[in-house]
Design a protein around this motif. Structure first.
Motif, PDB file in Angstrom:
ATOM      1  N   LEU A   1     112.122  31.682 -36.589  1.00  0.00           N
ATOM      2  CA  LEU A   1     113.451  31.192 -36.243  1.00  0.00           C
ATOM      3  C   LEU A   1     114.297  32.276 -35.579  1.00  0.00           C
ATOM      4  O   LEU A   1     115.067  31.996 -34.650  1.00  0.00           O
ATOM      5  CB  LEU A   1     114.150  30.663 -37.492  1.00  0.00           C
ATOM      6  CG  LEU A   1     113.488  29.442 -38.157  1.00  0.00           C
ATOM      7  CD1 LEU A   1     114.174  29.116 -39.470  1.00  0.00           C
ATOM      8  CD2 LEU A   1     113.491  28.240 -37.225  1.00  0.00           C
ATOM      9  N   ALA A   2     114.155  33.515 -36.024  1.00  0.00           N
ATOM     10  CA  ALA A   2     114.916  34.614 -35.427  1.00  0.00           C
ATOM     11  C   ALA A   2     114.543  34.833 -33.969  1.00  0.00           C
ATOM     12  O   ALA A   2     115.351  35.339 -33.181  1.00  0.00           O
ATOM     13  CB  ALA A   2     114.695  35.895 -36.220  1.00  0.00           C
ATOM     14  N   ALA A   3     113.329  34.448 -33.603  1.00  0.00           N
ATOM     15  CA  ALA A   3     112.878  34.586 -32.216  1.00  0.00           C
ATOM     16  C   ALA A   3     113.402  33.462 -31.322  1.00  0.00           C
ATOM     17  O   ALA A   3     113.127  33.451 -30.116  1.00  0.00           O
ATOM     18  CB  ALA A   3     111.352  34.618 -32.162  1.00  0.00           C
ATOM     19  N   GLY A   4     114.157  32.522 -31.900  1.00  0.00           N
ATOM     20  CA  GLY A   4     114.712  31.421 -31.116  1.00  0.00           C
ATOM     21  C   GLY A   4     113.730  30.315 -30.827  1.00  0.00           C
ATOM     22  O   GLY A   4     113.971  29.477 -29.942  1.00  0.00           O
ATOM     23  N   ILE A   5     112.618  30.288 -31.545  1.00  0.00           N
ATOM     24  CA  ILE A   5     111.599  29.254 -31.340  1.00  0.00           C
ATOM     25  C   ILE A   5     112.042  27.967 -32.025  1.00  0.00           C
ATOM     26  O   ILE A   5     112.443  27.969 -33.196  1.00  0.00           O
ATOM     27  CB  ILE A   5     110.242  29.724 -31.889  1.00  0.00           C
ATOM     28  CG1 ILE A   5     109.741  30.920 -31.078  1.00  0.00           C
ATOM     29  CG2 ILE A   5     109.225  28.591 -31.859  1.00  0.00           C
ATOM     30  CD1 ILE A   5     108.495  31.566 -31.645  1.00  0.00           C
ATOM     31  N   GLU A   6     111.948  26.865 -31.310  1.00  0.00           N
ATOM     32  CA  GLU A   6     112.417  25.582 -31.823  1.00  0.00           C
ATOM     33  C   GLU A   6     111.330  24.899 -32.643  1.00  0.00           C
ATOM     34  O   GLU A   6     110.256  24.585 -32.113  1.00  0.00           O
ATOM     35  CB  GLU A   6     112.833  24.677 -30.666  1.00  0.00           C
ATOM     36  CG  GLU A   6     113.490  23.382 -31.111  1.00  0.00           C
ATOM     37  CD  GLU A   6     113.985  22.534 -29.948  1.00  0.00           C
ATOM     38  OE1 GLU A   6     114.520  21.442 -30.218  1.00  0.00           O
ATOM     39  OE2 GLU A   6     113.843  22.960 -28.780  1.00  0.00           O
ATOM     40  N   PRO A   7     111.582  24.674 -33.936  1.00  0.00           N
ATOM     41  CA  PRO A   7     110.600  23.961 -34.748  1.00  0.00           C
ATOM     42  C   PRO A   7     110.311  22.576 -34.178  1.00  0.00           C
ATOM     43  O   PRO A   7     111.139  21.976 -33.494  1.00  0.00           O
ATOM     44  CB  PRO A   7     111.285  23.847 -36.117  1.00  0.00           C
ATOM     45  CG  PRO A   7     112.355  24.882 -36.103  1.00  0.00           C
ATOM     46  CD  PRO A   7     112.796  25.013 -34.676  1.00  0.00           C
ATOM     47  N   TRP A   8     109.093  22.081 -34.465  1.00  0.00           N
ATOM     48  CA  TRP A   8     108.689  20.734 -34.112  1.00  0.00           C
ATOM     49  C   TRP A   8     108.393  20.571 -32.620  1.00  0.00           C
ATOM     50  O   TRP A   8     107.476  19.868 -32.241  1.00  0.00           O
ATOM     51  CB  TRP A   8     109.757  19.729 -34.550  1.00  0.00           C
ATOM     52  CG  TRP A   8     109.420  18.277 -34.341  1.00  0.00           C
ATOM     53  CD1 TRP A   8     109.949  17.413 -33.422  1.00  0.00           C
ATOM     54  CD2 TRP A   8     108.461  17.504 -35.084  1.00  0.00           C
ATOM     55  NE1 TRP A   8     109.396  16.169 -33.548  1.00  0.00           N
ATOM     56  CE2 TRP A   8     108.479  16.180 -34.570  1.00  0.00           C
ATOM     57  CE3 TRP A   8     107.598  17.814 -36.129  1.00  0.00           C
ATOM     58  CZ2 TRP A   8     107.664  15.170 -35.079  1.00  0.00           C
ATOM     59  CZ3 TRP A   8     106.790  16.805 -36.637  1.00  0.00           C
ATOM     60  CH2 TRP A   8     106.837  15.496 -36.109  1.00  0.00           C
ATOM     61  N   VAL A   9     109.174  21.243 -31.762  1.00  0.00           N
ATOM     62  CA  VAL A   9     108.998  21.095 -30.317  1.00  0.00           C
ATOM     63  C   VAL A   9     108.125  22.213 -29.752  1.00  0.00           C
ATOM     64  O   VAL A   9     107.068  21.965 -29.164  1.00  0.00           O
ATOM     65  CB  VAL A   9     110.363  21.056 -29.596  1.00  0.00           C
ATOM     66  CG1 VAL A   9     110.165  20.990 -28.080  1.00  0.00           C
ATOM     67  CG2 VAL A   9     111.180  19.863 -30.072  1.00  0.00           C
ATOM     68  N   GLN A  10     108.559  23.462 -29.952  1.00  0.00           N
ATOM     69  CA  GLN A  10     107.774  24.578 -29.425  1.00  0.00           C
ATOM     70  C   GLN A  10     106.567  24.903 -30.300  1.00  0.00           C
ATOM     71  O   GLN A  10     105.562  25.405 -29.814  1.00  0.00           O
ATOM     72  CB  GLN A  10     108.670  25.808 -29.258  1.00  0.00           C
ATOM     73  CG  GLN A  10     109.653  25.683 -28.095  1.00  0.00           C
ATOM     74  CD  GLN A  10     110.516  26.918 -27.944  1.00  0.00           C
ATOM     75  OE1 GLN A  10     111.416  27.147 -28.745  1.00  0.00           O
ATOM     76  NE2 GLN A  10     110.232  27.707 -26.925  1.00  0.00           N
ATOM     77  N   LEU A  11     106.697  24.641 -31.584  1.00  0.00           N
ATOM     78  CA  LEU A  11     105.557  24.751 -32.495  1.00  0.00           C
ATOM     79  C   LEU A  11     105.355  23.376 -33.121  1.00  0.00           C
ATOM     80  O   LEU A  11     105.915  23.068 -34.173  1.00  0.00           O
ATOM     81  CB  LEU A  11     105.810  25.822 -33.555  1.00  0.00           C
ATOM     82  CG  LEU A  11     105.771  27.268 -33.039  1.00  0.00           C
ATOM     83  CD1 LEU A  11     106.189  28.236 -34.129  1.00  0.00           C
ATOM     84  CD2 LEU A  11     104.387  27.627 -32.500  1.00  0.00           C
ATOM     85  N   PRO A  12     104.604  22.519 -32.459  1.00  0.00           N
ATOM     86  CA  PRO A  12     104.472  21.124 -32.894  1.00  0.00           C
ATOM     87  C   PRO A  12     104.005  21.004 -34.350  1.00  0.00           C
ATOM     88  O   PRO A  12     103.251  21.832 -34.844  1.00  0.00           O
ATOM     89  CB  PRO A  12     103.424  20.563 -31.928  1.00  0.00           C
ATOM     90  CG  PRO A  12     103.483  21.453 -30.732  1.00  0.00           C
ATOM     91  CD  PRO A  12     103.819  22.815 -31.253  1.00  0.00           C
ATOM     92  N   VAL A  13     104.511  19.979 -35.013  1.00  0.00           N
ATOM     93  CA  VAL A  13     104.204  19.626 -36.395  1.00  0.00           C
ATOM     94  C   VAL A  13     105.004  20.481 -37.381  1.00  0.00           C
ATOM     95  O   VAL A  13     105.481  19.986 -38.402  1.00  0.00           O
ATOM     96  CB  VAL A  13     102.688  19.730 -36.707  1.00  0.00           C
ATOM     97  CG1 VAL A  13     102.411  19.399 -38.158  1.00  0.00           C
ATOM     98  CG2 VAL A  13     101.870  18.837 -35.774  1.00  0.00           C
ATOM     99  N   TRP A  14     105.210  21.769 -37.079  1.00  0.00           N
ATOM    100  CA  TRP A  14     105.836  22.689 -38.030  1.00  0.00           C
ATOM    101  C   TRP A  14     107.341  22.485 -38.127  1.00  0.00           C
ATOM    102  O   TRP A  14     108.039  22.345 -37.116  1.00  0.00           O
ATOM    103  CB  TRP A  14     105.570  24.137 -37.622  1.00  0.00           C
ATOM    104  CG  TRP A  14     106.189  25.144 -38.545  1.00  0.00           C
ATOM    105  CD1 TRP A  14     105.729  25.504 -39.785  1.00  0.00           C
ATOM    106  CD2 TRP A  14     107.373  25.913 -38.322  1.00  0.00           C
ATOM    107  NE1 TRP A  14     106.566  26.459 -40.348  1.00  0.00           N
ATOM    108  CE2 TRP A  14     107.584  26.734 -39.463  1.00  0.00           C
ATOM    109  CE3 TRP A  14     108.289  25.992 -37.263  1.00  0.00           C
ATOM    110  CZ2 TRP A  14     108.656  27.610 -39.578  1.00  0.00           C
ATOM    111  CZ3 TRP A  14     109.367  26.860 -37.376  1.00  0.00           C
ATOM    112  CH2 TRP A  14     109.533  27.665 -38.519  1.00  0.00           C
TER     113      TRP A  14
END
Length: 344
Positions: free
Chosen positions: A250-263
């Motif tokens: 999350l600190a890296a600005g990665i969007e859950p569910w979209v950029q890391l699918p399922v997670w």
């Protein structure tokens, strides 16, 4: 059994068609002609969004034991189909979504949880939650509660997926090397293999079920580790899963569910909504969920047959993390900091 599937050429609809054909059912599909239906069906053409788009269903001799509908846009399209078919079909099975529950549903929510407000069977396209609930209302109005099955599906994975979630993970793991694996490794997941969904739907028709059902695997059917390790195995086993803490992701600005699918981050409203639904009602009426490895293997076989590129729905944005961001996070995280577990 005589089954009508509205659509029937992609993902959920196609899986239902193939399962019905496998049971020896007589299957009719109404579709727009953009994709070829499975061999063995009676194919009718029509665009349900156009005037007279349902004309092909009005043959004097046409009746069905059940109709299956997966529509996810303007509810009035479901309204029109349901009204036309209420004297021609015994049961209307609508593949809805757990998104119809008012946000944010509590962990462990069942079919009696509060529903999204402002939905209408007569509406044009608005947002996904109200579109799906509006379609449910349309089915209930035309077929009544005793002849309607509302399949409130959760995350759907498996062959023919045209959203890109599991195909992205499979392709990423097939490339090998260090892979950003969002933790914790034992994060419980809840999803439904599309083939298990199809089998339950046909069983619901045979049992003459009615009412709403949360249709997804039991919470914790597998974990993030179980799913990604299955994907790594079926794609050749050359990927190195680097389990990274939710805080680092999350600190890296990665969007859950979209950029890391399922997670989705543990403890979040998003995780409770997507991975904690009460499915006891579906389990009591025949739902059986195959292991994660079977879902990964079946999807990988299908994906390889396509040359590795899955179809993509035009109304859904692409998913997945770009290689540059992944490499940057892995490099910054280093061999220890923030990594919750590592699987060779």
């Amino acid at each position: 059994m005589r089954l009508l599937v509205l659509g029937g050429t992609e993902f959920v609809g196609r899986s239902v068609v193939e399962a019905a054909l496998g049971r020896g059912w007589e299957v009719t599909v109404l579709h727009r002609g953009r994709h070829a239906p499975p061999p063995g069906v009676r194919a009718l053409h029509g665009d349900r969004t156009a005037p007279d788009g349902l004309t092909a269903l009005t043959g004097a001799e046409d009746t069905w034991d059940a109709v299956v509908d997966t529509w996810s846009a303007a509810p009035r399209a479901v309204r029109d189909a349901a009204r036309l078919l209420r004297q021609r079909a015994g049961r209307y099975v609508y593949v809805s979504s757990c998104s119809v529950y008012a946000w944010a549903p509590p962990a462990g929510y069942a079919e009696d949880a509060p529903l999204v407000e402002g939905a209408s069977a007569d509406a044009g396209q608005r947002d996904y939650a109200r579109d799906k609930r509006g379609a449910e209302l349309a089915v209930l109005d035309a077929f009544g509660a005793d002849r309607s099955v509302l399949v409130r599906a959760g995350l759907i994975l498996g062959p023919y997926e045209n959203v890109g979630r599991l195909p992205w993970w499979l392709n990423r793991l097939a490339r090998g090397g260090p892979v950003l694996a969002p933790g914790p490794r034992d994060l419980p997941l809840q999803y439904i293999d599309v083939r298990d969904l199809a089998d339950w739907v046909l069983g619901a028709v045979e049992r003459e079920l009615s009412g709403p059902y949360n249709l997804v695997s039991p919470p914790g059917h597998t974990t993030m580790g179980g799913l990604l390790e299955a994907c790594a195995t079926v794609t050749g086993g050359t990927a190195e899963l680097r389990w990274t803490s939710p805080e680092t992701v999350l600190a890296a600005g990665i969007e859950p569910w979209v950029q890391l699918p399922v997670w989705t981050p543990p403890g979040s409203d998003l995780h409770d909504a997507l991975h904690t639904a009460d499915v006891s009602r579906a389990l009591a009426t025949g739902l059986v969920c195959r292991p994660a490895r079977d879902t990964a293997a079946g999807t990988w076989t299908w994906l390889r047959d396509l040359g590795g590129t899955a179809p993509q729905r035009p109304d859904r944005p692409p998913v997945g993390l770009d290689p540059e961001t992944e490499a940057k996070v892995l490099a910054a995280d280093g061999p220890g900091g923030g990594v919750s577990d590592t699987t060779p």
